[in-house]
Design an enzyme around this catalytic site. Structure first.
Site, PDB file in Angstrom:
ATOM      1  N   GLU A 124     -15.112  -3.281  -4.298  1.00  0.00           N
ATOM      2  CA  GLU A 124     -14.703  -4.457  -5.076  1.00  0.00           C
ATOM      3  C   GLU A 124     -15.779  -5.546  -5.171  1.00  0.00           C
ATOM      4  O   GLU A 124     -15.726  -6.539  -4.441  1.00  0.00           O
ATOM      5  CB  GLU A 124     -13.401  -5.031  -4.509  1.00  0.00           C
ATOM      6  CG  GLU A 124     -12.273  -4.025  -4.556  1.00  0.00           C
ATOM      7  CD  GLU A 124     -10.917  -4.620  -4.179  1.00  0.00           C
ATOM      8  OE1 GLU A 124     -10.821  -5.834  -4.003  1.00  0.00           O
ATOM      9  OE2 GLU A 124      -9.956  -3.846  -4.079  1.00  0.00           O
ATOM     10  N   GLU A 166      -7.679   3.062  -3.228  1.00  0.00           N
ATOM     11  CA  GLU A 166      -6.724   2.170  -2.555  1.00  0.00           C
ATOM     12  C   GLU A 166      -5.498   1.980  -3.425  1.00  0.00           C
ATOM     13  O   GLU A 166      -5.618   1.808  -4.650  1.00  0.00           O
ATOM     14  CB  GLU A 166      -7.311   0.768  -2.330  1.00  0.00           C
ATOM     15  CG  GLU A 166      -8.248   0.641  -1.176  1.00  0.00           C
ATOM     16  CD  GLU A 166      -8.692  -0.799  -0.951  1.00  0.00           C
ATOM     17  OE1 GLU A 166      -7.888  -1.728  -1.167  1.00  0.00           O
ATOM     18  OE2 GLU A 166      -9.854  -0.973  -0.549  1.00  0.00           O
TER      19      GLU A 166
HETATM   20  C1  BGC Z   1      -9.280  -4.588  -0.360  1.00  0.00           C
HETATM   21  C2  BGC Z   1      -8.659  -4.413   0.997  1.00  0.00           C
HETATM   22  C3  BGC Z   1      -7.413  -5.276   1.085  1.00  0.00           C
HETATM   23  C4  BGC Z   1      -6.419  -4.731   0.075  1.00  0.00           C
HETATM   24  C5  BGC Z   1      -5.096  -5.454   0.040  1.00  0.00           C
HETATM   25  C6  BGC Z   1      -8.287  -4.586  -1.493  1.00  0.00           C
HETATM   26  O1  BGC Z   1      -8.601  -5.634  -2.346  1.00  0.00           O
HETATM   27  O2  BGC Z   1     -10.302  -3.652  -0.584  1.00  0.00           O
HETATM   28  O3  BGC Z   1      -9.604  -4.723   1.965  1.00  0.00           O
HETATM   29  O4  BGC Z   1      -6.871  -5.325   2.354  1.00  0.00           O
HETATM   30  O5  BGC Z   1      -6.962  -4.807  -1.213  1.00  0.00           O
HETATM   31  O6  BGC Z   1      -5.259  -6.772  -0.349  1.00  0.00           O
END
Ligand code: BGC
Length: 447
Positions: free
Chosen positions: A165, A355
């Protein structure tokens, strides 16, 4: 199109160093900008820091065992730059190298494939003191770091995420700066930091190609896809356009600002238009570097913008409903259908969702268990959509749930819990939640 990549679908989980490791000053680790910022009073909720976090540094064997019992075939983790290079460059901390080396061996012993992130926001403090991402040498620093990682772990690690990100530098340097370093910079500086970060990405791709033959590389931006409220073809087309548009004033929520230079070799035309007085000098060599070919389109997707007709011949983003999670992000499972589809159409690389997850204020019930039915339901709904995209011909090759275990949610501290495994932050005990078992069965069902 195969690209020579492994077609096996990855069912994984993800974490990041600062959020789970703890052992902040141990065994020669140098401080990062997150160590520094979390110790400034008022910068994080309740003053939470990552000093201990999940104490994963000392408990990694138990954690990897739990991961193996979950049945994942891949684990996305990040290396803390300042754990292996305490000053960011130069002197190598062999104790740090040993930690990651043992961690990698541990996952491999269970047949779990490592996906290594080089940079998940924790810039070494020493490099920040030299200007951080504003320093023209910063892409070179990142090259040296990536080379070291490739040389030391490359025989065992084949999958790399250079940068997680890139928008994070804006969140740490913009108005209200919530992320580290937590200071506000001019727009001009922020755009320069983004440009250097993208150059750093290109440098890391080159370093890894040189040191790890056969490695598979990408970067992992985050975006909220535009999703049509129904299957009306005009709405679908409008969503595609909306997602791939560079919206003025929106530096954080932009897909194309970060992904076009990497995959298509240039910033969008509107970038040059909107920021003509403040964007950094961008040379042909810079763009060649940034677009050094990668293998995967890694992407973090949590939420989406649902697009609907406004009844007046135009379109609008639906408000009010979708349902929101505790961080007020809309829950839109279709994001994992439309997101991968639009990404694949635009960039033509196999997509892996690096993610996706749900924060909840989970509690341990009187029976000693964590009954997080919402999370199981969330995973079911979102993964159905990614499998639907795959069935419709989108080349998606993996899903990583964020996060394996509860951890430090950056500046908002330990309260939003994203994990499949509950962590008691007083005793550091781990309790697999109901969703852990749900995801385990879902993986079995789909493998
Ligand atoms: C990030 C994580 C974060 C997750 C939830 C992503 O933006 O890479 O480190 O914990 O989202 O907010």
């Amino acid at each position: 199109m195969d690209n020579g990549l492994d077609r096996k679908f990855r069912w994984g989980v993800a974490t990041a160093a600062y959020q789970i490791e703890g052992a902040a000053g141990e065994d020669g680790k140098g401080p990062s900008i997150w160590d520094a910022m979390t110790h400034v009073p008022g910068k994080t909720r309740r003053g939470d820091t990552g000093d201990v976090a999940c104490d994963h540094y000392h408990r990694y064997k138990d954690d990897i065992k739990l991961m193996a019992e979950l049945g994942v075939n891949a684990y996305r983790f990040s290396v803390s730059w300042s754990r292996i290079l305490p000053d960011g460059r130069g002197r190598v901390n062999e104790k740090g190298i040993e930690f990651y080396s043992d961690l990698i061996d541990e996952m491999l012993s269970y047949g779990i494939e490592p996906f290594l992130t080089l940079y998940h926001w924790d810039l070494p403090e020493k490099l920040f003191e030299q200007g951080g991402w504003l320093n023209p040498d910063s892409p070179g620093w990142f090259y040296e770091y990536a080379k070291l990682v490739g040389e030391r772990f490359g025989e065992r690690v084949k999958n790399y995420i250079t940068i997680n990100e890139p928008t994070n530098v804006l969140e740490g340097m913009g108005p209200g700066a919530t992320n580290a370093p937590g200071m506000e910079y001019s727009l001009k500086d922020r755009l320069l930091a983004v440009h250097n970060l993208l150059k750093a990405h290109g440098m890391a791709v080159r370093a890894l190609r040189e040191t790890v033959p056969g490695s598979k590389i990408g970067f992992a931006p985050c975006s909220g896809p535009f999703c049509p409220a129904d299957d009306d073809p005009e709405l679908i087309e409008e969503s595609r356009k909306g997602y791939c548009d560079m919206r003025e004033g929106d530096l954080i929520g932009n897909l194309v600002l970060y992904s076009d230079p990497v995959f298509l070799g240039d910033y969008p035309a509107k970038y040059y238009e909107y920021y003509r007085d403040v964007h950094p000098e961008i040379t042909k060599e810079d763009l060649e570097l940034i677009s050094t070919p990668v293998d995967y389109c890694f992407h973090n997707i949590y939420s989406a913008n649902v697009l609907m007709k406004d009844g007046k011949g135009g379109y609008r983003i639906k408000s009010g409903n979708p349902v929101c999670n505790m961080l007020e992000w809309g829950i839109v499972p279709g994001a994992l259908y439309w997101g991968p589809k639009f990404l694949y159409e635009r960039y033509g690389k196999p997509v892996i969702i690096t993610e996706n997850g749900l924060p909840n204020p989970d509690v341990v019930c009187l029976d000693g268990k964590v009954h997080d039915a919402e999370r199981s339901d969330f995973i079911e709904r979102y993964t159905r959509e990614i499998l639907r995209a795959k069935a419709d011909g989108v080349d998606v090759r993996g899903y990583f749930y964020w996060s394996f275990m509860d951890n430090l949610e950056w500046e908002v501290g330990y309260c939003p819990r994203f994990g499949l495994v509950y962590v008691n932050f007083d005793t550091l005990e781990r309790i697999p939640k109901d969703s852990y078992y749900y995801y385990r069965d879902l993986i079995k069902r789909n493998s």
